[in-house]
Design an enzyme around this catalytic site. Structure first.
Site: not given
Ligand code: NAP
Length: 281
Positions: A54, A98, A121
């Site tokens: 990422k 994460q 997200d």
């Protein structure tokens, strides 16, 4: 002839567009550079790889990113305090934690603590709730958004089609179903309680089939002619080779469009996440 949906090529196209858009925005006096904060807890090797990928993708498109690492025994309170600090930091425009988190940390509490305007997200209930209500959320979850982007790239019609989603997780299956519904598909959802015989019959009727399970589940030649088969699953076969939910060799000749694993949904998820991370509210 079956068309293989090239997630790698399409993701590069999207990343280039994000980069161009950012370069264009820089000309404005009001430009606020996007800055993604990525929180990593513990030393799970897979999570480390995902986080580094990422970061690399963010650098490639010109998004600043910072990885904030915590030991596996960090307390929930310490983690939540960091998120509050990032929420209040105007220079940080996106926050990503994460997953998975260690068992002693309540994942839902963490998700809830992220400002919906920085929730790249798209997992915060405000964003999920808006998706459910048909109101534009700040962010759509990356994987289903990436799938829609890929289908749009290949002009695959969604409206009025029968879409079958296998898997009902909060990060893939559920938002995928909602996004297809939003595009006026007729949506059927299947999960581990769907009777196996029913599953086969339902698959046969799918114009669009999205499988997000994590094990080889679509083995039959029973997919509908000219249908679009999207394989989200990632697992390893007996030889340790990366594979998806769909038996590609058997299914591909019977459908119209199909994503490979690797090179399909995976790169689209990253591109879609970068698209989200480039947005500043
Ligand atoms: P998850 O949370 O484990 O959900 C799996 C879903 O599959 C559950 O809803 C489960 O049903 C359902 N399921 C399990 N066995 C089934 C069966 N025999 N028949 C029908 N449904 C069944 O997984 P996830 O996070 O959604 O991820 C799914 C897969 O996609 C994983 O392999 C993951 O690695 C992969 N993934 C890939 C990407 C990418 O970018 N390529 C992104 C995210 C995830 P129940 O709800 O009833 O248990």
């Amino acid at each position: 002839m079956t068309i293989i949906l090239d997630g790698k090529k399409t993701s590069e196209k999207i990343l280039n567009k994000v980069n161009e858009r950012l370069n264009e925005s820089k000309k404005s006096k009001l430009y606020l550079p996007p800055h993604l904060a990525v929180i990593l807890v513990g030393d799970n090797p897979a999570s480390k790889i995902y986080v580094n990928n990422k970061k690399k993708a963010a650098e490639k498109v010109g998004i600043k990113s910072t990885i904030i690492e915590f030991e596996v025994n960090v307390t929930e309170q310490e983690l939540l305090s960091k998120i509050v600090e990032l929420n209040n930091n105007d220079e940080v425009t996106g926050i990503l934690v994460q997953l998975p988190l260690p068992e002693h940390i309540d994942k839902n509490k963490v998700i809830l603590s992220i400002s919906p305007k920085k929730d790249v997200d798209g997992f915060h209930p405000e964003n999920g709730g808006k998706l459910l209500l048909g109101v534009e959320p700040y962010f759509y979850p990356a994987t289903p958004q990436g799938i829609i982007m890929l289908m749009d790239e290949y002009n695959i019609p969604i409206e009025g089609k029968h879409a079958v989603v296998i898997g009902r997780s909060n990060i893939v299956g559920k938002p995928m179903a909602q996004m297809l519904l939003r595009r006026n598909a007729t949506v059927t959802m299947c999960h581990s309680y769907t009777h196996q015989d029913d599953l086969v019959e339902i698959i046969k009727t799918a114009d669009i089939l999205v499988s997000a399970v994590g094990k080889k589940i679509v083995r039959c030649k029973m997919v509908k002619k000219n249908s679009c088969v999207i394989d989200v699953g990632i697992s390893r076969d007996a030889n340790g080779k990366l594979t998806g939910d769909v038996d590609f060799d058997i299914v591909a000749p019977s459908c119209g469009f199909i994503t490979p694993v690797p090179g399909g949904v995976g790169p689209m998820t990253i591109a879609s996440l970068m698209y989200n991370a480039s947005k500043v509210y």
